[in-house]
Every structure is written in C-alpha cells, then in structure tokens.
Design an enzyme around this catalytic site. Structure first.
Site, mmCIF file in Angstrom:
data_model
loop_
_atom_site.group_PDB
_atom_site.id
_atom_site.type_symbol
_atom_site.label_atom_id
_atom_site.label_comp_id
_atom_site.label_asym_id
_atom_site.label_seq_id
_atom_site.Cartn_x
_atom_site.Cartn_y
_atom_site.Cartn_z
ATOM 1 C CG ASP A 13 -0.375 -0.233 2.534
ATOM 2 O OD1 ASP A 13 0.873 -0.228 2.625
ATOM 3 O OD2 ASP A 13 -1.121 -0.413 3.506
ATOM 4 C CD GLU A 33 -9.010 2.933 6.344
ATOM 5 O OE1 GLU A 33 -9.146 2.260 7.386
ATOM 6 O OE2 GLU A 33 -8.210 3.878 6.240
HETATM 7 O O1 LIG Z 1 -2.341 2.573 8.499
HETATM 8 C C1 LIG Z 1 -1.748 1.542 8.529
HETATM 9 O O2 LIG Z 1 -1.488 0.970 9.731
HETATM 10 C C2 LIG Z 1 -1.270 -0.426 9.830
HETATM 11 C C3 LIG Z 1 -0.627 -0.685 11.168
HETATM 12 O O3 LIG Z 1 0.488 0.158 11.341
HETATM 13 P P1 LIG Z 1 1.495 -0.042 12.527
HETATM 14 O O4 LIG Z 1 2.458 1.094 12.419
HETATM 15 O O5 LIG Z 1 0.718 -0.006 13.789
HETATM 16 O O6 LIG Z 1 2.151 -1.347 12.300
HETATM 17 C C4 LIG Z 1 -0.422 -0.886 8.665
HETATM 18 O O7 LIG Z 1 -0.209 -2.260 8.708
HETATM 19 C C5 LIG Z 1 -1.136 -0.558 7.389
HETATM 20 O O8 LIG Z 1 -0.452 -1.041 6.265
HETATM 21 C C6 LIG Z 1 -1.315 0.906 7.253
HETATM 22 O O9 LIG Z 1 -2.266 1.101 6.293
#
Ligand SMILES: O=C1O[C@H](COP(=O)(O)O)[C@@H](O)[C@H](O)[C@H]1O
Length: 229
Positions: free
Chosen positions: A63, A139
């Site tokens: 992403d 989402e």
């Molecule tokens: O916004 C997001 O957050 C998730 C989790 O992030 P983290 O920093 O708590 O590991 C992430 O896996 C995702 O790809 C992204 O869209």
C-alpha cells in the site's frame, strides 16, 4: 487463523522472520507482499540478519499514501527501501511498486491488477492491524474491494502519522484488495502497537463483518496471527 501469543515485540519479530525463512528455504523466489508501519520493522530487521537467504525473493509493495510524494520520508516506498530492499539487497527487477500521484492513480491500479493476475497469488502476505480494524488500506465500510484499488482513508488511518494529516482532503491511498490478500498462500498477521485493543477484541469475536476487514482473515486457511499479550 492460528493465533500465536508472544511475550514482547522481539519475540513477535523473531517468530515472524522464522516463518519466512522456513518458507523461503522451500521456495527461494517467493512473492512477498510487504506491509509497512511499526509492526513489521523488527521482523524485517531479523530477516536482514540472513540476507543470503533472500537472493531470489520478489517483493511487492502492499500500500502507499496518496497524499505525499514517494520521495517523502514517511512514504511506504521510503520505508521499504530503508527496512527491506536495501538490507536484503533486492534489486529493482525483483521489486514491484507503483506511484500514487492523483493523475496516475487509476492507471497504476490497473498496472498492479495486471501484475497480480499474471504473477499472483502472493506466496506470503505480511499484514499489520489498523486501529479501526483495517488491513492494508481496506477500511471498514459497507462493502470491501476485491482487487487493487484507490481507497479513501479513515481519519484514524491518516492520524497514524502526524506528517500525513497535513495533506489535502480527501486523503486516499492505493492498496491491494481483499481478494488479493485472501488468495495469499500464507499470511503473517502482526498485531502489535497501542490503541488496537478494540480492533483485537473485535477480531477475537470470530464474527466476520465489513466493519472490521481484519475479521475476514478467519476465512483464510493458512494465517499465522502473532500477537503480543
Ligand atoms: O495505516 C496503517 O497501519 C497499519 C498498522 O500500522 P502499525 O504502524 O501499527 O504497524 C499498517 O499495517 C497498514 O499497512 C497501514 O495502512
């Protein structure tokens, strides 16, 4: 979903890397769909201790934010270069990426859909958990998208990084779809980080709903969910 409780982040990272090393010993050129964020950073650092194991690994970016340029220090591109591509010495020929500029978004989505159709399914898909239950940028919504797409980001997703919340609205990202994820031969789902208690409780209910895209991982037959408890 096989839930593996880990004492701390170090154990989660080591166990996740061990799973990858086992898989790559069987298929050196496996297609690895790479998440970014805090959750997989330790795992990638563990993998980087054995760079020779990844001589044929193929990586695809999962992403990317649409509200900052790829060269931005907080982009997924910058993250992957720093934590995965350079440490494992992955050349551009073995890395599939995409741009997210507004005028390119649709054509880049189509490029990625064609690439996944021709080269998929992913052998391994790494996932982190969003505070609202998202996976990649899928989402919570009335319905979810099967294929690679442009996604409108939830406020909690944008607030994940203060630098990103300064971009123009509405904020968007590009990401793999739910079918792309659920077709993966193996999923490593990393549940780590503050503020995810509600999402994790929701997953543990074992009720599948679009209000929590991560709950769909219960449908996948080969998911290891590593969680710090
Ligand atoms: O916004 C997001 O957050 C998730 C989790 O992030 P983290 O920093 O708590 O590991 C992430 O896996 C995702 O790809 C992204 O869209």
């Amino acid at each position: 979903m096989n839930i593996v409780s880990c004492k701390n982040y170090e154990e989660l990272s080591q166990r996740a890397a061990q799973i990858v090393l086992k898989e790559i010993s069987v298929k050196p050129d496996l297609l690895f769909c790479a998440a970014t964020g805090n959750s997989p950073t330790g795992m990638y650092a563990e993998m980087a201790k054995k760079p020779e194991a990844f001589h044929s690994l193929r990586v695809i970016k999962m992403d990317e934010w649409g509200i900052i340029p790829l060269s931005h220090p907080d982009s997924c591109e910058t993250y992957l270069k720093k934590h995965l591509l350079r440490p494992l010495d992955i050349p551009v020929e073995r890395y599939m990426t995409f741009d997210t500029a507004a005028d390119l978004a649709e054509s880049e989505c189509e490029k990625m859909r064609q690439f996944i159709a021709a080269n998929g399914p992913f052998d391994i898909c790494i996932l982190g958990l969003g505070k609202n239950g998202h996976i990649a940028f899928n989402e919570p919504a009335d319905f979810l998208q099967p294929f690679f797409h442009k996604a409108t980001l939830a406020p909690s997703t944008i607030q994940h990084d203060p630098a990103l919340s300064q971009g123009p609205e509405p904020a968007y990202g590009l990401c793999v779809g739910m079918r792309d994820i659920l077709q993966s031969k193996k999923i490593i789902f990393l549940v780590s980080g503050k503020g995810k208690e509600d999402a994790w409780r929701r997953i543990q209910e074992q009720k599948i709903g679009t209000d929590c895209p991560a709950s769909f991982l219960w449908l996948h037959p080969n998911t290891d969910c590593l969680v710090i408890e």
